[in-house]
Scaffold this motif. Structure first.
Motif, PDB file in Angstrom:
ATOM      1  N   VAL A 190       0.840  -1.201   0.000  1.00  0.00           N
ATOM      2  CA  VAL A 190       0.000   0.000   0.000  1.00  0.00           C
ATOM      3  C   VAL A 190       0.877   1.254   0.000  1.00  0.00           C
ATOM      4  O   VAL A 190       0.626   2.215  -0.745  1.00  0.00           O
ATOM      5  N   GLY A 191       1.918   1.226   0.814  1.00  0.00           N
ATOM      6  CA  GLY A 191       2.842   2.358   0.863  1.00  0.00           C
ATOM      7  C   GLY A 191       3.579   2.556  -0.444  1.00  0.00           C
ATOM      8  O   GLY A 191       3.799   3.694  -0.884  1.00  0.00           O
ATOM      9  N   ALA A 192       3.956   1.459  -1.088  1.00  0.00           N
ATOM     10  CA  ALA A 192       4.659   1.550  -2.377  1.00  0.00           C
ATOM     11  C   ALA A 192       3.769   2.185  -3.433  1.00  0.00           C
ATOM     12  O   ALA A 192       4.225   3.028  -4.227  1.00  0.00           O
ATOM     13  N   VAL A 193       2.488   1.801  -3.442  1.00  0.00           N
ATOM     14  CA  VAL A 193       1.533   2.393  -4.392  1.00  0.00           C
ATOM     15  C   VAL A 193       1.399   3.890  -4.131  1.00  0.00           C
ATOM     16  O   VAL A 193       1.457   4.707  -5.056  1.00  0.00           O
ATOM     17  N   ARG A 194       1.252   4.262  -2.867  1.00  0.00           N
ATOM     18  CA  ARG A 194       1.064   5.675  -2.506  1.00  0.00           C
ATOM     19  C   ARG A 194       2.282   6.514  -2.911  1.00  0.00           C
ATOM     20  O   ARG A 194       2.147   7.577  -3.522  1.00  0.00           O
ATOM     21  N   ILE A 195       3.478   6.033  -2.569  1.00  0.00           N
ATOM     22  CA  ILE A 195       4.706   6.787  -2.873  1.00  0.00           C
ATOM     23  C   ILE A 195       4.917   6.908  -4.384  1.00  0.00           C
ATOM     24  O   ILE A 195       5.221   7.991  -4.904  1.00  0.00           O
ATOM     25  N   ALA A 196       4.741   5.801  -5.086  1.00  0.00           N
ATOM     26  CA  ALA A 196       4.929   5.825  -6.541  1.00  0.00           C
ATOM     27  C   ALA A 196       3.908   6.745  -7.200  1.00  0.00           C
ATOM     28  O   ALA A 196       4.215   7.464  -8.164  1.00  0.00           O
ATOM     29  N   ASP A 197       2.687   6.738  -6.672  1.00  0.00           N
ATOM     30  CA  ASP A 197       1.627   7.599  -7.205  1.00  0.00           C
ATOM     31  C   ASP A 197       1.963   9.070  -6.961  1.00  0.00           C
ATOM     32  O   ASP A 197       1.837   9.908  -7.860  1.00  0.00           O
ATOM     33  N   GLU A 198       2.400   9.382  -5.763  1.00  0.00           N
ATOM     34  CA  GLU A 198       2.741  10.768  -5.419  1.00  0.00           C
ATOM     35  C   GLU A 198       3.879  11.310  -6.273  1.00  0.00           C
ATOM     36  O   GLU A 198       3.927  12.506  -6.578  1.00  0.00           O
ATOM     37  N   ARG A 199       4.782  10.428  -6.666  1.00  0.00           N
ATOM     38  CA  ARG A 199       5.934  10.860  -7.461  1.00  0.00           C
ATOM     39  C   ARG A 199       5.655  10.836  -8.966  1.00  0.00           C
ATOM     40  O   ARG A 199       6.526  11.170  -9.769  1.00  0.00           O
ATOM     41  N   GLY A 200       4.442  10.436  -9.327  1.00  0.00           N
ATOM     42  CA  GLY A 200       4.070  10.435 -10.745  1.00  0.00           C
ATOM     43  C   GLY A 200       4.618   9.273 -11.527  1.00  0.00           C
ATOM     44  O   GLY A 200       4.686   9.320 -12.756  1.00  0.00           O
ATOM     45  N   TRP A 201       5.020   8.214 -10.826  1.00  0.00           N
ATOM     46  CA  TRP A 201       5.605   7.051 -11.516  1.00  0.00           C
ATOM     47  C   TRP A 201       4.549   6.115 -12.065  1.00  0.00           C
ATOM     48  O   TRP A 201       4.864   5.232 -12.846  1.00  0.00           O
TER      49      TRP A 201
END
Length: 202
Positions: A190-201
């Motif tokens: 869940v954290g990986a999805v959130r971080i990647a999403d926030e960074r536009g990846w």
């Protein structure tokens, strides 16, 4: 000279507001307006706009994918990405997709109008602060498959469901998830999805 515009945004009110705003400019004419990414190319072929303003997050096809198809199939139409998300990763992907401009939706009206005119003349227009953030952030560390897995996981899908949707084994999916967690520095999926999403990846 009148600049012919195509607008693509899945939010009806935003689309109508943009149409009304741009119609105030003497040299702009909105010739087409669509609410789905998979309607962009058809509208561009039918109406031959000079500049397309594309939202990033749309149903059917996201704006980044639509920009890439436009660049290939309607190369005379220049693209400005217009989005709520001023994320460095999105800017990098937009440029790779062939977009000539990137403007966030909370930019002043005169900034948007200026960006459209400059893109029409052949310039590339990017918010300076976002350009600096993009250079600082670097490229996405995720592989294409890791990105696919995280996108699928974004809806809350289980490992088994991700494996089924992507035609992968559950073990392979777990490996991709583990790699993505390590690369994002997250504690879990869940954290990986959130971080990647926030960074536009994603």
């Amino acid at each position: 000279m009148t600049i012919r515009l195509l607008l693509a945004d899945d939010q009806e009110l935003v689309r109508q507001a943009l149409c009304a705003l741009l119609a105030l400019e003497d040299d702009f004419e909105v010739v087409a307006s669509v609410g789905r990414g998979d309607e962009v190319v058809g509208a561009a072929r039918a109406h031959r706009p000079d500049v397309a303003l594309l939202d990033i997050e749309m149903p059917g096809l996201d704006g980044l994918a639509a920009a890439a198809v436009l660049a290939e199939q309607v190369p005379d139409c220049r693209v400005v990405m217009l989005t709520t998300f001023g994320r460095a990763g999105y800017l990098r992907r937009a440029m790779e997709a062939g977009a000539a401009g990137f403007v966030v939706k909370d930019a002043p009206a005169d900034v948007l109008a200026d960006a459209i005119r400059r893109v029409h003349t052949g310039e590339k227009v990017v918010d300076p602060a976002l350009a600096v953030a993009t250079l600082t952030a670097g490229e996405s560390p995720l592989t294409a498959r890791e990105r696919d897995v995280l996108i699928t996981a974004r809806s809350g899908a289980t490992i088994a469901e991700i494996a089924s949707r992507l035609y992968l084994s559950e073990g392979t999916v777990r490996n991709y998830v583990s790699a993505a967690i390590a690369k994002t520095g997250a504690r879990n999926r869940v954290g990986a999805v959130r971080i990647a999403d926030e960074r536009g990846w994603l």
